[in-house]
Motif scaffolding. Structure first.
Motif, PDB file in Angstrom:
ATOM      1  N   THR A  43      -2.304 -11.259  20.270  1.00 41.57           N
ATOM      2  CA  THR A  43      -3.040 -11.330  19.009  1.00 41.57           C
ATOM      3  C   THR A  43      -4.457 -10.787  19.182  1.00 41.57           C
ATOM      4  O   THR A  43      -4.995 -10.166  18.278  1.00 41.57           O
TER       5      THR A  43
ATOM      6  N   PRO B 170       0.801  -1.221   0.000  1.00 39.35           N
ATOM      7  CA  PRO B 170       0.000   0.000   0.000  1.00 39.35           C
ATOM      8  C   PRO B 170       0.837   1.277   0.000  1.00 39.35           C
ATOM      9  O   PRO B 170       0.349   2.332  -0.388  1.00 39.35           O
TER      10      PRO B 170
ATOM     11  N   PRO C 275      -9.993  -3.581   4.153  1.00 40.66           N
ATOM     12  CA  PRO C 275     -10.699  -4.873   4.246  1.00 40.66           C
ATOM     13  C   PRO C 275     -11.574  -5.170   3.024  1.00 40.66           C
ATOM     14  O   PRO C 275     -11.891  -6.330   2.784  1.00 40.66           O
TER      15      PRO C 275
ATOM     16  N   GLN D 131       9.593   0.354   6.129  1.00 39.99           N
ATOM     17  CA  GLN D 131       9.478   0.744   4.727  1.00 39.99           C
ATOM     18  C   GLN D 131       8.882   2.145   4.603  1.00 39.99           C
ATOM     19  O   GLN D 131       9.357   2.968   3.834  1.00 39.99           O
TER      20      GLN D 131
ATOM     21  N   TYR E  58      -0.780   5.990   9.689  1.00 41.76           N
ATOM     22  CA  TYR E  58      -0.731   4.977   8.633  1.00 41.76           C
ATOM     23  C   TYR E  58      -0.789   3.595   9.278  1.00 41.76           C
ATOM     24  O   TYR E  58      -0.011   3.281  10.167  1.00 41.76           O
ATOM     25  N   TYR E  59      -1.753   2.777   8.823  1.00 39.31           N
ATOM     26  CA  TYR E  59      -1.857   1.406   9.316  1.00 39.31           C
ATOM     27  C   TYR E  59      -1.726   0.459   8.137  1.00 39.31           C
ATOM     28  O   TYR E  59      -2.531   0.490   7.211  1.00 39.31           O
ATOM     29  N   SER E  60      -0.700  -0.382   8.170  1.00 36.65           N
ATOM     30  CA  SER E  60      -0.405  -1.253   7.030  1.00 36.65           C
ATOM     31  C   SER E  60      -1.328  -2.460   6.975  1.00 36.65           C
ATOM     32  O   SER E  60      -1.358  -3.160   5.977  1.00 36.65           O
ATOM     33  N   GLY E  61      -2.057  -2.731   8.056  1.00 42.77           N
ATOM     34  CA  GLY E  61      -2.913  -3.922   8.094  1.00 42.77           C
ATOM     35  C   GLY E  61      -2.182  -5.137   8.630  1.00 42.77           C
ATOM     36  O   GLY E  61      -2.805  -6.143   8.922  1.00 42.77           O
ATOM     37  N   ALA E  62      -0.855  -5.077   8.744  1.00 41.21           N
ATOM     38  CA  ALA E  62      -0.100  -6.213   9.276  1.00 41.21           C
ATOM     39  C   ALA E  62      -0.109  -6.155  10.798  1.00 41.21           C
ATOM     40  O   ALA E  62      -0.058  -5.081  11.381  1.00 41.21           O
ATOM     41  N   GLN E  63      -0.182  -7.322  11.418  1.00 41.96           N
ATOM     42  CA  GLN E  63      -0.222  -7.378  12.881  1.00 41.96           C
ATOM     43  C   GLN E  63       0.927  -8.217  13.412  1.00 41.96           C
ATOM     44  O   GLN E  63       1.430  -9.098  12.730  1.00 41.96           O
TER      45      GLN E  63
ATOM     46  N   GLY F 299      -5.163 -10.552   7.428  1.00 43.00           N
ATOM     47  CA  GLY F 299      -5.565  -9.301   6.822  1.00 43.00           C
ATOM     48  C   GLY F 299      -6.337  -8.372   7.728  1.00 43.00           C
ATOM     49  O   GLY F 299      -6.712  -8.735   8.836  1.00 43.00           O
ATOM     50  N   PRO F 300      -6.585  -7.143   7.246  1.00 40.44           N
ATOM     51  CA  PRO F 300      -7.347  -6.176   8.042  1.00 40.44           C
ATOM     52  C   PRO F 300      -8.763  -6.697   8.281  1.00 40.44           C
ATOM     53  O   PRO F 300      -9.390  -7.218   7.358  1.00 40.44           O
ATOM     54  N   LEU F 301      -9.245  -6.584   9.490  1.00 38.97           N
ATOM     55  CA  LEU F 301     -10.566  -7.078   9.897  1.00 38.97           C
ATOM     56  C   LEU F 301     -10.756  -8.541   9.510  1.00 38.97           C
ATOM     57  O   LEU F 301     -11.861  -8.969   9.200  1.00 38.97           O
TER      58      LEU F 301
ATOM     59  N   GLU G  25       7.480 -14.635  17.137  1.00 40.07           N
ATOM     60  CA  GLU G  25       6.230 -15.396  17.199  1.00 40.07           C
ATOM     61  C   GLU G  25       6.374 -16.743  16.500  1.00 40.07           C
ATOM     62  O   GLU G  25       5.952 -17.768  17.021  1.00 40.07           O
TER      63      GLU G  25
ATOM     64  N   ASP H 281       4.827  -9.436  11.993  1.00 40.78           N
ATOM     65  CA  ASP H 281       4.917  -9.039  10.593  1.00 40.78           C
ATOM     66  C   ASP H 281       4.758  -7.538  10.399  1.00 40.78           C
ATOM     67  O   ASP H 281       4.906  -7.041   9.295  1.00 40.78           O
TER      68      ASP H 281
ATOM     69  N   ASP I 116      -7.078  -3.356  15.259  1.00 39.40           N
ATOM     70  CA  ASP I 116      -7.430  -3.461  13.845  1.00 39.40           C
ATOM     71  C   ASP I 116      -8.908  -3.114  13.642  1.00 39.40           C
ATOM     72  O   ASP I 116      -9.274  -2.341  12.765  1.00 39.40           O
ATOM     73  N   ARG I 117      -9.760  -3.676  14.507  1.00 41.17           N
ATOM     74  CA  ARG I 117     -11.201  -3.471  14.382  1.00 41.17           C
ATOM     75  C   ARG I 117     -11.585  -2.033  14.684  1.00 41.17           C
ATOM     76  O   ARG I 117     -12.408  -1.433  13.983  1.00 41.17           O
TER      77      ARG I 117
ATOM     78  N   THR J  56      -3.572  -4.135   0.432  1.00 44.00           N
ATOM     79  CA  THR J  56      -3.485  -5.160   1.473  1.00 44.00           C
ATOM     80  C   THR J  56      -4.009  -4.659   2.808  1.00 44.00           C
ATOM     81  O   THR J  56      -4.087  -5.427   3.753  1.00 44.00           O
ATOM     82  N   ASN J  57      -4.337  -3.372   2.951  1.00 44.30           N
ATOM     83  CA  ASN J  57      -4.783  -2.913   4.270  1.00 44.30           C
ATOM     84  C   ASN J  57      -6.198  -2.347   4.272  1.00 44.30           C
ATOM     85  O   ASN J  57      -6.637  -1.781   5.259  1.00 44.30           O
TER      86      ASN J  57
ATOM     87  N   PRO K  52      -0.344 -11.083   6.325  1.00 49.90           N
ATOM     88  CA  PRO K  52      -0.053 -11.960   7.455  1.00 49.90           C
ATOM     89  C   PRO K  52      -1.085 -11.805   8.570  1.00 49.90           C
ATOM     90  O   PRO K  52      -1.501 -10.687   8.871  1.00 49.90           O
TER      91      PRO K  52
ATOM     92  N   GLU L 273       0.140 -18.113  17.523  1.00 49.86           N
ATOM     93  CA  GLU L 273       0.621 -18.125  18.905  1.00 49.86           C
ATOM     94  C   GLU L 273      -0.273 -18.974  19.796  1.00 49.86           C
ATOM     95  O   GLU L 273       0.118 -19.354  20.879  1.00 49.86           O
TER      96      GLU L 273
ATOM     97  N   LEU M 287     -10.577   0.210  11.680  1.00 49.64           N
ATOM     98  CA  LEU M 287     -11.202  -0.011  10.378  1.00 49.64           C
ATOM     99  C   LEU M 287     -12.734  -0.002  10.415  1.00 49.64           C
ATOM    100  O   LEU M 287     -13.369  -0.045   9.380  1.00 49.64           O
TER     101      LEU M 287
END
Lengths: 399, 450
Positions: free
Chosen positions: B410, A233, A254, B268, B253-258, A342-344, B71, B261, B417-418, A251-252, A339, A362, B421
């Motif tokens: 997690t 993104p 949903p 970047q 900025y949120y890349s969506g990766a958690q 994904g978002p939501l 992890e 990762d 994340d929720r 990718t970010n 990974p 985990e 978004l």
């Protein structure tokens, strides 16, 4: 609280009635059906309940767990009754267990036991790598079991009933359906289109064909990495190519992320489909197409009325293999592109969730993951049967 | 004639050599397998140290294996232990401390050392480790795992953007971050976003500790075993609300990766100057400073901004330690112990700090760096240590000890994340995460506590 004894007796009565009825209709002595049905029905009702120790009917369980218990009793009865009835009926009527088509016409072994050593290597491998793990999965699904934990705890069918309680799981199932359907449909339509073009007699066709097929040689993980470079993104290649007007959260976001997965998976699986379609196109008789052309059929009409039906066995085969790919093999692509799902959790499919929950994530929760993998297994089996019943009839295997 | 005699002599010599070989060749070195949760330049450093060590101690052969993230290594190590193929030393992150402790697979360093003052000629000086580090990994009064890479969460600013927006100092509080973002995003050549952070549970824990709020009950699991989470508090909701606010304003900025990762996505964004500021681990201070040098801007490190309403109590440490497997062959255990002492000696602690930005974990290493003038030349490298030194030690800032911690993280990152978004209420989302986290703890304790 429902005690086991009346349950077994009711099951035996139902089994006796069903088989007795079936035997009467087939003109075989009815009391044999009654006896066999009673034994098979009673045993079938215990198939799942003995290992579970009738826990679903215990007083402290919730009502829907008892309902789930009745469902398991029913499934167990079906699993035992149907084969017992079928085999005994054929035997009693003096028919062979094998259909005539699969009976050998020549070269039978002198002794029946010679087959055993010949089958042994295959059976050993199947037992070690398929049957034993399957049984272990069923056992784990009734336990609270965590990788690395000191012990396990028996939890009855909680791992399954929790899935019903939890609306998140239904979302995962629906999402899996639409991502898989999109992958299968898009990949096959595009592959047929490209294969038809690559089959045209043009200069360097073999080079095009080779280039079109090579994505098949790439592993799903590498496909994920390649597409991450393209769809990142921030500063992904696609942003440079399309310009800022098309700046989507590949990718970010949903809403977009599942499509990124679909695009990557379609690209990855197209090579395989193109390979089969080109092979299929080579088998379409030229004279048939020429005959069509002489009769005045246009290009599109020739394609839909001659080529497409001739390709139907390959299309049917590809639907099954593509469905398997979309359900089971997209794990690594999802893991590299988005990974964690994904978002939501918009790219979290059933298979990905099983792997994350049980092994790679985990939580290392083997029990819940086992229950979910059995649900997935039953679903895929069901869909395969449905496609054989419906799609299989449309297939023409010869001119 | 002479040629033939020469052949005969050679043959006799070869036979003699073959007969005498077993006696003359040194014993096979004991193989010591070490798993490290890195796969980049940090793994290269470990490989170099291992090569030096193997040259110094020919009786041992240390073999390093790298991993993608903490992890994944945690999950892989769990599987390896299940199959009885556990390496001699495993690198675990702070969140795995309780799980590692409960597993019974590891031997406390203190027990392996006994009351020796040196092992294979290498001095044992556990008092040399700096306070917060020794405190975190001393469990039940015993030095349990070997500290190695210790960090804290800090803040990196691209000063070109800040100065262009008329801001002289990096923001110290959440309100100051917002004010800075407003100014930066109003610039003509504004970056795509104002700041980012890895959506990793560790940052939520940092912001919670700053507000002196507990993550789990029973004094963050330090008085007694934790049985429930405590993060579902006003302090926790405040973190989610603030992040959501920043996201909705287009600053974050949120890349969506958690989780593990998420780190690379922030690297970047910062390196390519698509963001002006980032919350990050001090582990990469050197790298972030270098991003600035390579990109023609100045990176300034500062304390992690805190909530204005609740003030700053202190920050947690993070990072990893090296765990010694129990029940090893005595020779392998001795070798592993020797390697752990070598890897964390004064010189290596200093070189590790310079390479990465992880805190120099030994007092002697800090003195060495001070005398070299390193800190005076590299002010960014002092921030994390200063942040920890100024932190008040409370149960909240000591960090949580709880079983199933990695899985709970997690849940936290999923909740964030929720919140970002969707329009869901942060308090409700966090309450649901707490409910799920409580199930994780309950199940963990059921299966692991005697």
């Amino acid at each position: 609280m429902i005690s086991p004894l009346p349950l077994v007796m009711i099951a035996a009565a139902i089994g006796a009635a069903l088989l007795g009825f079936a035997f009467v209709r087939s003109g075989v002595r009815w009391f044999l059906g009654l006896g066999l049905g009673a034994v098979a029905g009673g045993a079938g009702s215990m198939l799942f309940m003995i290992p579970l120790d009738y826990c679903t009917f215990a007083a402290e369980r919730k009502p829907y767990e008892a309902e789930f218990g009745f469902l398991l009793v029913g499934i167990g009865m079906a699993v035992v009754l149907i084969p017992v009835g079928w085999i005994s009926l054929r035997l009693l009527r003096g028919e062979s267990l094998m259909s005539t088509a699969s009976q050998p016409t020549q070269g039978t072994f002198r002794h029946w036991w010679i087959a055993i050593p010949l089958l042994a290597p295959t059976i050993t491998i199947l037992v070690l790598f398929l049957y034993y793990p399957s049984i272990e999965t069923v056992r784990l699904s009734a336990h609270l079991s965590r990788l690395g934990a000191k012990r396990e705890a028996f939890v009855c069918t909680t791992n399954y009933t929790r899935l019903v309680e939890n609306s998140d799981y239904l979302d995962v199932v629906i999402r899996t359906m639409y991502i898989s359907a999109a992958i299968v449909v898009l990949s096959m339509v595009l592959s047929l289109l490209i294969a038809t073009m690559a089959y045209l007699p043009i200069r360097g066709a073999s080079i095009y064909r080779t280039l079109l097929i090579w994505p098949n040689a790439i592993s799903p993980a590498v496909a994920g990495l390649i597409f991450l470079l393209i769809f990142n993104p921030l500063g992904g290649i696609i942003d440079h190519v399309l310009g800022s007007a098309f700046r989507l959260g590949w990718t970010n976001d949903p809403k977009v992320a599942p499509w990124t997965i679909i695009i990557a998976s379609v690209w990855k699986s197209m090579g395989y489909n193109i390979l089969f379609y080109i092979a299929g196109l080579q088998n379409v008789p030229k004279d048939l197409i020429e005959a069509g052309a002489i009769d005045g059929a246009g290009l599109i009409r020739r394609f839909t009325h001659i080529v497409l039906p001739m390709l139907s066995p390959i299309t049917f085969f590809l639907i099954i293999t593509n469905m398997t790919y979309a359900f089971f093999d997209t794990y690594a692509t999802i893991d590299y592109l988005t990974p964690g799902g994904g978002p939501l959790e918009s790219t979290n499919t059933m298979m990905y969730q099983v792997a994350q929950l049980g092994v790679f994530g985990e939580r290392a929760d083997l029990g819940k993951a086992a229950a979910q993998s059995i649900v997935l297994f039953v679903m895929v089996i069901g869909m395969t049967i449905v496609s054989f019943r419906t799609g299989g009839r449309q297939v023409t295997y010869g001119a | 004639m002479t040629v033939r005699r020469f052949h005969i002599v050679m043959m006799v010599l070869v036979i003699l050599a073959a007969v005498l070989m077993p006696a003359t060749v040194a014993q096979e070195p004991a193989e010591i397998e070490v798993w490290v949760a890195f796969d980049d330049y940090r793994l290269d450093w470990v490989n170099e140290v291992a090569a030096e060590f193997n040259a110094m101690f020919p009786q041992y052969n240390v073999v390093i294996a790298g991993g993608r993230s903490y992890e994944t290594m945690f999950a892989e190590a769990t599987v390896a232990a299940e199959q009885g193929e556990q390496p001699a030393v495993i690198h675990y992150f702070e969140a795995a401390t309780q799980d590692a402790r409960d597993s019974g697979l590891f031997k406390p360093i203190a027990d392996a050392l006994g009351d020796r003052t040196e092992v294979n000629g290498l001095p044992v000086d556990l008092d040399d480790f700096i306070g917060p580090v020794a405190a975190y990994y001393t469990l039940d009064g015993k030095f349990t795992s070997m500290p190695w890479n210790t960090s804290s969460a800090i803040w990196f600013s691209n000063m070109s953007y800040l100065e262009a927006a008329g801001i002289a100092e990096p923001p110290a509080t959440w309100d100051e971050v917002e004010a800075a973002c407003e100014a930066i995003m109003a610039l003509d050549n504004a970056p795509q976003y104002c700041f980012s952070w890895p959506n990793h549970g560790w940052f939520f824990e940092q912001w919670l500790a700053q507000q002196d709020a507990l993550f789990v009950n029973n004094g963050n699991g330090r008085d007694e075993r934790a049985t429930e989470v405590a993060f579902n508090s006003d302090a926790g909701v405040a973190i989610l609300t603030w992040l959501d606010d920043m996201y909705n304003k287009g600053y974050l900025y949120y890349s969506g990766a958690q989780g593990g990762d998420s780190w690379a996505t922030v690297d970047q964004a910062y390196q390519t100057q698509q963001i002006a500021m980032a919350a990050y681990s001090s582990s990469d201070t050197t790298l972030y400073t270098q991003f600035g040098i390579d990109g023609g801007f100045t990176t300034v490190a500062s304390f992690l901004p805190y909530n204005d309403d609740t003030g700053w109590t202190g920050n947690l440490i993070g990072g990893g330690t090296l765990w010694l497997t129990d029940g090893l062959d005595p020779e392998v255990e001795e070798g592993a112990l020797t390697f752990l002492l070598y890897m964390t000696n004064t010189e290596n602690a200093a070189s590790w700090h310079k390479l990465t930005g992880y805190i120099a974990i030994r007092n002697s290493a800090n003195e060495l760096l001070e005398s070299e003038g390193w800190f005076a030349e590299n002010p960014n490298q002092t921030v994390a240590a200063a942040q920890l030194a100024q932190s008040q030690v409370t149960p909240a800032t000591s960090g949580a000890l709880v079983g199933g911690f990695p899985a709970i993280r997690t849940e936290i990152t999923g909740a964030i994340d929720r919140v970002l978004l969707t329009d869901d209420d942060p308090a409700e989302v966090l309450a649901e995460a707490a409910e799920e986290a409580n199930i994780i703890i309950e199940e963990y304790n059921l299966l692991n506590v005697d």
